[in-house]
Write a protein that holds these residues in place. Structure first.
Motif, PDB file in Angstrom:
ATOM      1  N   UNK A 179       0.717  -1.212  -0.036  1.00 12.32           N
ATOM      2  CA  UNK A 179      -0.044  -0.058   0.129  1.00 12.32           C
ATOM      3  C   UNK A 179       0.960   1.239   0.109  1.00 12.32           C
ATOM      4  N   UNK A 180       2.106   1.209   0.059  1.00 11.70           N
ATOM      5  CA  UNK A 180       3.045   2.286   0.245  1.00 11.70           C
ATOM      6  C   UNK A 180       3.486   2.701  -1.223  1.00 11.70           C
ATOM      7  N   UNK A 181       3.499   4.146  -1.281  1.00  8.94           N
ATOM      8  CA  UNK A 181       4.180   4.678  -2.458  1.00  8.94           C
ATOM      9  C   UNK A 181       5.859   4.572  -2.553  1.00  8.94           C
ATOM     10  N   UNK A 182       6.270   4.666  -1.241  1.00  6.63           N
ATOM     11  CA  UNK A 182       7.616   4.507  -0.933  1.00  6.63           C
ATOM     12  C   UNK A 182       7.941   3.864   0.434  1.00  6.63           C
ATOM     13  N   UNK A 183       8.995   2.754   0.117  1.00  3.52           N
ATOM     14  CA  UNK A 183       9.347   2.118   1.279  1.00  3.52           C
ATOM     15  C   UNK A 183      10.493   2.630   1.839  1.00  3.52           C
ATOM     16  N   UNK A 184      10.525   2.813   3.060  1.00  5.74           N
ATOM     17  CA  UNK A 184      11.638   3.491   3.953  1.00  5.74           C
ATOM     18  C   UNK A 184      12.714   2.570   4.397  1.00  5.74           C
ATOM     19  N   UNK A 185      14.193   3.108   4.542  1.00  4.52           N
ATOM     20  CA  UNK A 185      14.972   2.184   5.023  1.00  4.52           C
ATOM     21  C   UNK A 185      14.696   1.583   6.300  1.00  4.52           C
ATOM     22  N   UNK A 186      14.110   2.435   7.389  1.00  8.36           N
ATOM     23  CA  UNK A 186      13.661   1.889   8.712  1.00  8.36           C
ATOM     24  C   UNK A 186      12.637   1.063   8.744  1.00  8.36           C
ATOM     25  N   UNK A 187      12.048   1.106   7.554  1.00 12.30           N
ATOM     26  CA  UNK A 187      10.805   0.262   7.614  1.00 12.30           C
ATOM     27  C   UNK A 187      11.269  -1.022   7.054  1.00 12.30           C
ATOM     28  N   UNK A 188      12.241  -1.566   6.152  1.00  8.76           N
ATOM     29  CA  UNK A 188      12.882  -2.378   5.941  1.00  8.76           C
ATOM     30  C   UNK A 188      13.677  -3.202   7.260  1.00  8.76           C
ATOM     31  N   UNK A 189      14.184  -2.155   8.019  1.00  4.84           N
ATOM     32  CA  UNK A 189      15.122  -3.001   9.019  1.00  4.84           C
ATOM     33  C   UNK A 189      14.086  -3.452  10.215  1.00  4.84           C
ATOM     34  N   UNK A 190      12.872  -3.050  10.156  1.00  4.30           N
ATOM     35  CA  UNK A 190      11.837  -3.704  11.040  1.00  4.30           C
ATOM     36  C   UNK A 190      11.336  -4.828  10.784  1.00  4.30           C
ATOM     37  N   UNK A 191      11.646  -5.424   9.735  1.00  2.00           N
ATOM     38  CA  UNK A 191      10.853  -6.580   9.176  1.00  2.00           C
ATOM     39  C   UNK A 191      11.702  -7.940   9.433  1.00  2.00           C
ATOM     40  N   UNK A 192      11.337  -8.757   9.442  1.00  2.00           N
ATOM     41  CA  UNK A 192      11.913 -10.353   9.557  1.00  2.00           C
ATOM     42  C   UNK A 192      12.597 -10.328   8.048  1.00  2.00           C
TER      43      UNK A 192
END
Length: 295
Positions: A179-192
């Motif tokens: 659903x995001x137009x842009x994925x941020x660096x910190x969002x990647x770091x928070x995922x398994x």
């Protein structure tokens, strides 16, 4: 010290009987015994010891064994290379491949090559990139196809870029990233994060990317197979990085989405043909390299 004497050392260690050594070499037993005595006289020390009908190597003999194995192996290799050097009718071509190109890039070329040259046997080893480089340096393979982030610094290695590639993010289709137009660096770091094999280029890339963006990836699992990584993402076990070329070479499984990597960029990989400058490449190797360049 001739090659026959060194072969006798290697075979004595294996069979422990002069009769078996003679049979393997196609010689008479007295001839083998003569060479054994001649070797001991030449070196001035006992190499063989007879015990209860078996012949074993002395400590000096075992010290010699290491070199005898290397020399006889290289001699056999040299004979085979010369015999097959200028022919495409027969022979064996030993190819190493990194995990990604070995699974998605190389099979297409190998299939075409085998159809055109059915007499050439392809011996393909698919390993993590650091293992492939080691095998190339040890002359266990003739050439390699792998991803490189930067050219190797070893003076004896030649790197020929075949095509550029790109690392992308892969995640499940049902993930909130969709659903995001842009994925941020910190969002990647928070995922398994499903991590690739130790020693592979893409694991090295992911660690470089994390360092460049000052984050730590949440490595929840590690897998040696790129296909297993992709299927783990499909089953919603986490997210990961993958190459565009790897996704293009086969059908992307339903339920997997891709996105460009955000943040500070890291130099992208290239699919590279790597071989040693100091070793001649036989006709089969030269022809296979030509196939690679035409893809």
């Amino acid at each position: 010290m001739n090659i026959v004497k060194l072969k006798i050392v290697v075979l004595i260690e294996k069979y422990k009987k002069i009769s078996d050594v003679a049979r393997m070499l196609g010689l008479k037993q007295p001839t083998v015994t003569f060479h054994m005595k001649s070797l001991e006289e030449e070196l001035g020390t006992a190499i063989f010891d007879t015990r209860r009908g078996r012949v074993i190597l002395t400590e000096a003999g075992r010290a010699l064994l290491y070199y005898a194995q290397r020399i006889t192996s290289l001699t056999d290799e040299a004979v085979n290379v010369v015999a097959d050097f200028d022919t495409l009718e027969r022979g064996t071509l030993r190819i190493g491949a990194g995990l990604m190109p070995g699974n998605y890039y190389l099979p297409v070329v190998a299939g075409r090559f085998m159809r055109q040259f059915p007499g050439i046997q392809l011996d393909i080893k698919i390993r993590a990139d650091n293992e492939i480089v080691q095998m190339l340096q040890q002359a266990d393979i003739d050439l390699a196809v792998m991803h490189t982030i930067q050219p190797y610094t070893e003076e004896n290695l030649e790197c020929e870029v075949l095509e550029d590639d790109e690392v992308v993010l892969i995640y499940p289709a049902e993930h909130s990233f969709t659903a995001l137009k842009k994925i941020e660096v910190n969002q990647i770091a928070q995922e398994r994060f499903i991590q690739h094999a130790e020693g592979s280029f893409i694991r090295d890339f992911s660690e470089r990317w994390a360092a460049a963006n000052q984050v730590n990836l949440w490595n929840s699992a590690g897998m040696d197979s790129p296909e297993a990584v992709k299927l783990a993402v499909q089953s919603r076990s986490g997210i990961s990085f993958y190459t565009k070329r790897g996704l293009m070479s086969c059908d992307t499984p339903d339920g997997v989405q891709t996105a460009s990597l955000p943040g500070n960029t890291v130099p992208g990989p290239q699919i590279t043909l790597v071989y040693r400058k100091d070793r001649p490449i036989a006709a089969a190797g030269r022809e296979f390299a030509s196939f690679l360049r035409k893809i």
